[in-house]
Enzyme design. Structure first.
Site, PDB file in Angstrom:
ATOM      1  CG  ASP A  95    -116.070-100.108  68.885  1.00 11.74           C
ATOM      2  OD1 ASP A  95    -114.929-100.147  69.387  1.00 11.74           O
ATOM      3  OD2 ASP A  95    -117.108-100.126  69.577  1.00 11.74           O
ATOM      4  CG  MET A 145    -119.509 -97.361  74.967  1.00  9.14           C
ATOM      5  SD  MET A 145    -118.336 -98.264  75.992  1.00  9.14           S
ATOM      6  CE  MET A 145    -117.453 -99.187  74.737  1.00  9.14           C
ATOM      7  NE  ARG A 158    -109.286 -95.276  72.561  1.00  6.42           N
ATOM      8  CZ  ARG A 158    -109.710 -96.513  72.694  1.00  6.42           C
ATOM      9  NH1 ARG A 158    -110.870 -96.756  73.271  1.00  6.42           N
ATOM     10  NH2 ARG A 158    -108.984 -97.521  72.253  1.00  6.42           N
ATOM     11  CG  HIS A 203    -118.217 -94.511  79.880  1.00  6.60           C
ATOM     12  ND1 HIS A 203    -118.051 -95.529  78.992  1.00  6.60           N
ATOM     13  CD2 HIS A 203    -119.550 -94.275  79.889  1.00  6.60           C
ATOM     14  CE1 HIS A 203    -119.211 -95.903  78.484  1.00  6.60           C
ATOM     15  NE2 HIS A 203    -120.145 -95.140  79.024  1.00  6.60           N
ATOM     16  CB  ALA A 239    -114.699-103.754  74.179  1.00  5.09           C
ATOM     17  CG  ASP A 268    -111.235-100.231  71.067  1.00  4.74           C
ATOM     18  OD1 ASP A 268    -110.718 -99.961  72.168  1.00  4.74           O
ATOM     19  OD2 ASP A 268    -112.448-100.472  70.928  1.00  4.74           O
ATOM     20  CB  ALA A 314    -124.616 -97.714  79.173  1.00  4.41           C
ATOM     21  CE  LYS A 361    -114.452 -98.726  79.680  1.00  8.70           C
ATOM     22  NZ  LYS A 361    -114.942 -98.122  78.433  1.00  8.70           N
TER      23      LYS A 361
END
Length: 277
Positions: free
Chosen positions: A194, A56, A168, A63, A21, A19, A52, A60
């Site tokens: 992460d 994750m 994802r 999200h 970030a 990944d 927020a 986006k």
């Protein structure tokens, strides 16, 4: 007579798919979260950093949709606009979010300590470096040259909008790395992420998965904030993140990418014994 063919890959790890970030860059994963906070503030909707972070790892647009579907955030939208957040509203927030994300992504995306050394060691072993992300392609067009200037250029980059099926938690971006990198068996791949959707992605693709606790979204601190914590508080926060990632199915969880190499060695030993993810 019953015949049964049994086949197990027993060779080395061929690729590690990272990944971005919270994994290789942007300790604490602030670029996607803070910019989402800023974008929604432009619509008069205040959300916390903790809120927020909940979705994750998703693309986006997804999200933002997931944030709008959260009862507390949905109630704020309803109070402000007199209706639930529609897909059209998600489109509007996304359109406001994207220029901010493109402008700010480099500001947050410094390499995590140990990333370059770990990646160099993997390359020395002949392991290919793949990557995928919840960022769309336009953000990666901004981030890729910045990361290259800082020393990181993976062999493959797949953005969340590069493939028709989506991002994802489906396996498609990870499997696109397999194709582009010429990997012979998904069991020869390790997905490092992460977030829970990122672990889901690796598992769906049939790969070994490694979660990152300290550097990622689940702890959500800068490197300086993490280092400033005492050992007991680090252990407490680490345990919460580890539990979430292990419950998602991660085969291993370590603090940061700097701790990855011993895990790769252990995975290779398990593969050599005929184990599969």
């Amino acid at each position: 007579m019953n015949y049964r063919y049994s086949r197990s890959y027993t060779g080395p790890v061929q690729a590690v798919i990272f990944d971005w970030a919270g994994t290789v860059v942007d300790f604490g994963s602030f670029a996607p979260t803070q910019v989402l906070i800023d974008a929604l503030a432009g619509f008069g909707i205040e959300i916390s950093m903790a809120e927020a972070r909940i979705p994750m790892g998703l693309a986006k647009w997804d999200h933002i949709r997931a944030l709008g579907d959260m009862p507390q955030v949905g109630a704020r939208w309803q109070a402000k606009y007199g209706r639930a957040m529609s897909d059209g509203d998600v489109d509007a927030v996304y359109e406001a979010f994207m220029p901010l994300q493109i402008a700010k992504v480099g500001e947050y995306s410094h390499l995590i300590a140990g990333a370059l050394d770990s990646i160099a060691a993997l390359r020395t072993k002949g392991i290919k470096i793949g990557s995928c992300t919840g960022y769309p392609g336009v953000v990666m067009q901004a981030l890729t040259p910045i990361a290259a200037e800082r020393g990181y250029s993976p062999d493959c980059i797949v953005a969340t909008d590069d493939l028709p099926p989506g991002g994802r938690p489906g396996p498609w971006m990870a499997l696109e790395n397999v194709i582009k990198l010429g990997v012979s068996d998904v069991a020869a791949c390790v997905k490092v992420d992460d977030t829970v959707p990122g672990i889901d992605e690796g598992l769906a693709a049939g790969m070994w998965t490694v979660g990152l606790s300290a550097s990622g979204n689940e702890v959500g601190l800068t490197a300086e904030e993490w280092a400033a914590l005492g050992p007991a508080e680090q252990a407490r926060k680490r345990a919460v993140a580890q539990k979430k990632l292990y419950l998602a199915g991660a085969h291993y969880v370590v603090d940061t990418i700097a701790d990855l190499l011993p895990v790769i060695a252990e995975i290779e030993a398990r593969i050599a014994r005929g184990e599969r993810p």
